[in-house]
Scaffold this active site. Sequence first.
Site, PDB file in Angstrom:
ATOM      1  N   CYS A  30       0.824  -1.213   0.000  1.00  0.00           N
ATOM      2  CA  CYS A  30       0.000   0.000   0.000  1.00  0.00           C
ATOM      3  C   CYS A  30       0.859   1.266   0.000  1.00  0.00           C
ATOM      4  CB  CYS A  30      -0.899  -0.006   1.230  1.00  0.00           C
ATOM      5  SG  CYS A  30      -1.805   1.527   1.490  1.00  0.00           S
ATOM      6  N   TYR A 158      -5.713   5.898  -9.065  1.00  0.00           N
ATOM      7  CA  TYR A 158      -6.864   5.070  -8.693  1.00  0.00           C
ATOM      8  C   TYR A 158      -8.116   5.478  -9.460  1.00  0.00           C
ATOM      9  CZ  TYR A 158      -4.072   3.043  -4.983  1.00  0.00           C
ATOM     10  OH  TYR A 158      -3.089   2.375  -4.293  1.00  0.00           O
TER      11      TYR A 158
END
Length: 291
Positions: A30, A158
């Site tokens: 992440c 994203y």
Amino acid sequence: SCFREFVTADGSSGFKAEPGRYHLYVSYACPWASRSIIFRKLKGLEDVISMTVVDPVRDDRGWRFFPDEPDPVNGFEFLLEAYKLTKPDFSARVTVPLLWDKQQNRAVNNESSEVIRMLNSEWDEWGNADIDLYPEDRRKEIDELNERIYNEINNGVYRAGFATSQNVYEKAFQRVFFALDWLEGKLADSRFLTGPTITEADWRLFVTLVRFDAAYVGHFKLNRQRIADFPNLSGYLRDLYQQPAIADTVKIDHIKRHYYMTHPQINPNQIVPMGPELDFTSPPGREHLGT
């Protein structure tokens, strides 16, 4: 980000900075969690704040612990259990990093931008106080850079990757590369984003750039160019990667397995690509821009 308490050096917040009291839950996969891993490493806090890395492959139950590396604090199987211990009615998305107070046995903060600010200054009694990644005289510039980089690059990848229509994808795609073109120009005559020394803004950008060619080009269809195709950005990325101890914070295997195996709506067969070849170790060629 549902937990927004602060650890402070003087304890005025109710959470006093102390060695051995706090624990970080992170993922090498992440980018948001990677910020905190980097700051903990740079500030020399490995023996002050303990850390657990979760499995990069997440399912509908969220982040889980490796079977052979269980949660050392409470023996949790899933990070969701830590959230619910602190907030029993929690029903939102479980995220990393999570800063945990072992003394009060509860979550303190899961907002990465705030966690790294705490790591930067509140444990200086035990860490490396000579490193300040958010110097007072550059805070305005750093904040402005952070806002643009977050909206257009950190979060922008994203928007493109999870787009469910061609139009949304194309707009997000164009916005990402417009920002990368801007940074390529900015880094033509500046070694780092605010000058000759590294700040928080550089590490917030780094975590996206280091994942770009391995994951975002293919998985998120951001394939106009690789970072390797930008002369200044690629040199800048290598410059940051080659800073002491930073390579240890980058696990490409975790990154690829997370992205390609965790988003079945994008990659239903969960096939992880064998490539690409990545070069983070050749000379950056940026020393002439300042030291």
